[in-house]
Design a protein around this motif. Structure first.
Motif, PDB file in Angstrom:
ATOM      1  N   LEU A 292       0.631  -0.623  -0.043  1.00  0.00           N
ATOM      2  CA  LEU A 292       0.051  -0.158   0.428  1.00  0.00           C
ATOM      3  C   LEU A 292       0.572   1.234  -0.353  1.00  0.00           C
ATOM      4  CD1 LEU A 292      -3.079  -0.918   2.397  1.00  0.00           C
ATOM      5  CD2 LEU A 292      -2.343  -1.606   0.106  1.00  0.00           C
ATOM      6  N   VAL A 293       1.893   1.670   0.785  1.00  0.00           N
ATOM      7  CA  VAL A 293       2.825   2.523   0.935  1.00  0.00           C
ATOM      8  C   VAL A 293       3.904   2.241   0.915  1.00  0.00           C
ATOM      9  CG1 VAL A 293       3.054   4.505   2.531  1.00  0.00           C
ATOM     10  CG2 VAL A 293       1.085   3.617   2.763  1.00  0.00           C
ATOM     11  N   PHE A 294       4.566   1.311   1.782  1.00  0.00           N
ATOM     12  CA  PHE A 294       6.300   0.829   1.651  1.00  0.00           C
ATOM     13  C   PHE A 294       6.059  -0.428   1.259  1.00  0.00           C
ATOM     14  CE2 PHE A 294       6.213   3.791   5.368  1.00  0.00           C
ATOM     15  CZ  PHE A 294       6.564   4.652   4.146  1.00  0.00           C
ATOM     16  N   ASP A 295       6.814  -1.135   0.139  1.00  0.00           N
ATOM     17  CA  ASP A 295       7.291  -2.004  -0.491  1.00  0.00           C
ATOM     18  C   ASP A 295       8.218  -3.096   0.273  1.00  0.00           C
ATOM     19  OD1 ASP A 295       9.725  -4.506  -2.034  1.00  0.00           O
ATOM     20  OD2 ASP A 295       7.217  -3.486  -3.327  1.00  0.00           O
ATOM     21  N   SER A 296       8.203  -4.406   0.504  1.00  0.00           N
ATOM     22  CA  SER A 296       8.627  -5.659   1.555  1.00  0.00           C
ATOM     23  C   SER A 296      10.480  -4.440   1.608  1.00  0.00           C
ATOM     24  CB  SER A 296       8.202  -6.760   1.078  1.00  0.00           C
ATOM     25  OG  SER A 296       8.624  -7.127   0.529  1.00  0.00           O
ATOM     26  N   MET A 297      10.752  -4.378   0.506  1.00  0.00           N
ATOM     27  CA  MET A 297      12.089  -4.361   0.419  1.00  0.00           C
ATOM     28  C   MET A 297      12.873  -3.140   1.021  1.00  0.00           C
ATOM     29  SD  MET A 297      13.332  -7.229  -0.854  1.00  0.00           S
ATOM     30  CE  MET A 297      14.765  -6.805  -0.998  1.00  0.00           C
ATOM     31  N   ASP A 298      11.670  -2.093   1.475  1.00  0.00           N
ATOM     32  CA  ASP A 298      11.958  -0.594   2.340  1.00  0.00           C
ATOM     33  C   ASP A 298      12.318  -1.035   3.236  1.00  0.00           C
ATOM     34  OD1 ASP A 298      11.473   0.410  -0.251  1.00  0.00           O
ATOM     35  OD2 ASP A 298       8.741   1.355  -0.010  1.00  0.00           O
ATOM     36  N   PHE A 299      13.769  -0.434   4.155  1.00  0.00           N
ATOM     37  CA  PHE A 299      13.962  -0.597   4.761  1.00  0.00           C
ATOM     38  C   PHE A 299      15.207   0.562   4.952  1.00  0.00           C
ATOM     39  CE2 PHE A 299      14.176  -4.972   3.483  1.00  0.00           C
ATOM     40  CZ  PHE A 299      14.087  -5.819   4.338  1.00  0.00           C
ATOM     41  N   VAL A 300      15.232   0.819   6.852  1.00  0.00           N
ATOM     42  CA  VAL A 300      15.670   2.216   6.862  1.00  0.00           C
ATOM     43  C   VAL A 300      16.360   1.849   8.067  1.00  0.00           C
ATOM     44  CG1 VAL A 300      15.005   4.171   8.463  1.00  0.00           C
ATOM     45  CG2 VAL A 300      13.866   3.560   7.040  1.00  0.00           C
ATOM     46  N   ASP A 301      17.892   2.672   7.797  1.00  0.00           N
ATOM     47  CA  ASP A 301      18.804   2.275   9.132  1.00  0.00           C
ATOM     48  C   ASP A 301      18.629   3.196  10.245  1.00  0.00           C
ATOM     49  OD1 ASP A 301      21.734   3.372  10.214  1.00  0.00           O
ATOM     50  OD2 ASP A 301      21.743   0.906   8.950  1.00  0.00           O
ATOM     51  N   LEU A 302      18.376   2.082  11.059  1.00  0.00           N
ATOM     52  CA  LEU A 302      18.220   2.897  12.613  1.00  0.00           C
ATOM     53  C   LEU A 302      18.967   2.080  14.002  1.00  0.00           C
ATOM     54  CD1 LEU A 302      14.827   2.301  13.269  1.00  0.00           C
ATOM     55  CD2 LEU A 302      16.191   4.571  12.870  1.00  0.00           C
ATOM     56  N   ALA A 303      20.917   2.736  14.247  1.00  0.00           N
ATOM     57  CA  ALA A 303      21.813   2.158  14.392  1.00  0.00           C
ATOM     58  C   ALA A 303      22.519   1.176  14.121  1.00  0.00           C
ATOM     59  CB  ALA A 303      21.648   2.395  16.113  1.00  0.00           C
ATOM     60  N   GLY A 304      22.509   1.119  13.341  1.00  0.00           N
ATOM     61  CA  GLY A 304      23.710  -0.017  11.927  1.00  0.00           C
ATOM     62  C   GLY A 304      22.185  -0.829  11.683  1.00  0.00           C
ATOM     63  N   VAL A 305      21.004  -1.089  12.373  1.00  0.00           N
ATOM     64  CA  VAL A 305      20.293  -2.527  11.600  1.00  0.00           C
ATOM     65  C   VAL A 305      19.358  -1.700  11.174  1.00  0.00           C
ATOM     66  CG1 VAL A 305      18.611  -3.603  12.700  1.00  0.00           C
ATOM     67  CG2 VAL A 305      20.463  -2.906  14.493  1.00  0.00           C
ATOM     68  N   GLN A 306      19.151  -2.321   9.269  1.00  0.00           N
ATOM     69  CA  GLN A 306      18.514  -2.074   8.839  1.00  0.00           C
ATOM     70  C   GLN A 306      16.903  -2.812   8.623  1.00  0.00           C
ATOM     71  OE1 GLN A 306      19.660  -0.486   5.677  1.00  0.00           O
ATOM     72  NE2 GLN A 306      20.692  -0.320   7.168  1.00  0.00           N
ATOM     73  N   VAL A 307      15.893  -1.830   9.362  1.00  0.00           N
ATOM     74  CA  VAL A 307      14.921  -1.602   9.808  1.00  0.00           C
ATOM     75  C   VAL A 307      13.857  -1.851   8.488  1.00  0.00           C
ATOM     76  CG1 VAL A 307      13.169  -1.359  11.377  1.00  0.00           C
ATOM     77  CG2 VAL A 307      15.462  -1.108  12.347  1.00  0.00           C
ATOM     78  N   SER A 308      12.994  -3.021   8.584  1.00  0.00           N
ATOM     79  CA  SER A 308      11.715  -2.200   7.425  1.00  0.00           C
ATOM     80  C   SER A 308      10.670  -1.108   7.860  1.00  0.00           C
ATOM     81  CB  SER A 308      10.987  -3.816   8.027  1.00  0.00           C
ATOM     82  OG  SER A 308       9.515  -3.934   6.664  1.00  0.00           O
ATOM     83  N   SER A 309      10.395  -0.646   6.846  1.00  0.00           N
ATOM     84  CA  SER A 309       9.729   0.792   6.596  1.00  0.00           C
ATOM     85  C   SER A 309       8.275   0.481   7.335  1.00  0.00           C
ATOM     86  CB  SER A 309       9.969   1.182   4.830  1.00  0.00           C
ATOM     87  OG  SER A 309      10.794   1.862   5.034  1.00  0.00           O
ATOM     88  N   GLN A 310       8.171  -0.938   6.199  1.00  0.00           N
ATOM     89  CA  GLN A 310       6.652  -1.548   6.476  1.00  0.00           C
ATOM     90  C   GLN A 310       5.794  -1.470   7.916  1.00  0.00           C
ATOM     91  OE1 GLN A 310       6.417  -5.137   4.043  1.00  0.00           O
ATOM     92  NE2 GLN A 310       5.427  -3.893   2.922  1.00  0.00           N
ATOM     93  N   TYR A 311       6.693  -2.384   9.243  1.00  0.00           N
ATOM     94  CA  TYR A 311       7.557  -2.663  10.306  1.00  0.00           C
ATOM     95  C   TYR A 311       6.798  -1.534  11.133  1.00  0.00           C
ATOM     96  CZ  TYR A 311       7.448  -7.863  10.921  1.00  0.00           C
ATOM     97  OH  TYR A 311       6.942  -9.061   9.978  1.00  0.00           O
ATOM     98  N   LEU A 312       7.629  -0.362  10.664  1.00  0.00           N
ATOM     99  CA  LEU A 312       8.030   0.446  11.090  1.00  0.00           C
ATOM    100  C   LEU A 312       6.562   1.269  11.151  1.00  0.00           C
ATOM    101  CD1 LEU A 312      11.143   2.126  10.777  1.00  0.00           C
ATOM    102  CD2 LEU A 312      10.519   1.716  12.512  1.00  0.00           C
ATOM    103  N   ALA A 313       6.480   2.007  10.486  1.00  0.00           N
ATOM    104  CA  ALA A 313       4.250   2.265   9.506  1.00  0.00           C
ATOM    105  C   ALA A 313       3.379   1.316  10.845  1.00  0.00           C
ATOM    106  CB  ALA A 313       4.483   2.225   8.550  1.00  0.00           C
TER     107      ALA A 313
END
Length: 316
Positions: A146-167
């Protein structure tokens, strides 16, 4: 040797797989638990709304999660814009809660049947599953991004976090806070609390008890619909049995934190999510799935009213 990350953990993060990243591994599991736990808390909040006003729970709530998600997919397939499809899917879940209150709960409460609503709401949920299976088939249906794809990630303290989970985490917490403020500061919220305390006294005070109850059920259905769409966005598929486990986990979160307590729903949901993911990451996913029931049994044995609940006394 560190155990491999669970399937959910692998879908949420990428990288940080060698021995030197043990701390990142723990952070991955904890963050994953926060995200799914926030959804559990949202479902628990919806269950609490109906519990406040009627002292009942809709055990067909899981089917509402599924129905909202399937309806969203069908509307998107018909060419409807994303925002409108999601809105109508969520509103459908709210409308079905009016039906649940009218045919599965109200008649039994009027007849003085204290527990018949458990069977009737389960029956309604099974009917919805059968209806969806007949119309759309029993196989899993792909749920689009819908908004983010499963391959969209954000870097948080060196860990790649899924944008979907953040949303999902952000939206769930925002809805929980907004609902709590609304219940505490709005006229409708005060009416809900009055009906919860004493429906007869509330009616004598001029509060439209029936309308308050119906609106509480609608709000519960809307929260369920939103939770269903959010989870389907992460899993990528939805099927007729999609919402049952989520309903059970939301119920455990509500009991864990204290049925009818908003803060308890949040703490219970997140605690359950984090414990599940840690067990799944370090023991096995099979143990993860059974952890909710173990927690439920322990809470009922030690503190039946939940972490934040209070014992209720009946005057005779």
């Amino acid at each position: 040797m560190r155990k491999p990350l669970s399937r959910q953990g692998r879908g949420l993060f990428k990288g940080a797989q060698d021995k030197d990243d043990a701390m990142h591994f723990v952070l991955q599991l904890i963050f994953s638990g926060f995200c799914v736990g926030a959804v559990y808390a949202l479902i628990a909040m919806g269950l609490s709304l109906t519990f406040w006003t009627t002292r009942t729970l809709n055990f067909g709530q899981g089917s509402l999660l599924m129905t909202a998600s399937v309806a969203t997919v069908a509307l998107l397939g018909a060419g409807m814009p994303i925002a409108l499809a999601v809105l109508l899917g969520v509103l459908l879940a709210g409308g079905l809660m009016i039906v649940a209150e009218r045919i599965a709960i109200r008649p039994l409460l009027k007849a003085g049947d204290s527990m018949g609503w458990v069977v009737s709401t389960l029956g309604l949920g099974i009917f919805l599953q059968g209806f969806v299976s007949t119309v759309f088939g029993s196989q899993a249906i792909a749920f689009p991004s819908l908004v983010f794809d499963s391959m969209d990630f954000v870097d948080l303290a060196g860990v790649q976090v899924s944008s979907q989970y953040l949303a999902v985490l952000g939206l769930s917490l925002t809805l929980m806070v907004a609902m709590e403020l609304f219940l505490r500061r709005s006229a409708w919220g005060r009416a809900v609390r009055a009906v919860s305390h004493d429906a007869d006294a509330a009616a004598l005070a001029g509060i439209p008890v029936r309308r308050v109850i119906v609106l509480s059920f609608v709000a519960s259905g809307v929260l369920a619909g939103i939770a269903g769409v959010m989870v389907a966005q992460i899993t990528g598929t939805v099927d007729p049995g999609f919402g049952f486990n989520l309903m059970v986990l939301g119920f455990v979160a509500a009991v864990f934190g204290g049925m009818g307590n908003t803060a308890g729903a949040l703490v219970g949901g997140i605690s359950l999510g984090v414990i599940e993911k840690l067990v799944g990451g370090y023991v096995s996913t099979a143990a993860e799935h059974g952890m909710a029931f173990a927690i439920l049994m322990v809470i009922l044995a030690i503190r039946p009213q939940g972490l934040f609940g209070r014992k209720e006394f009946t005057k005779v």
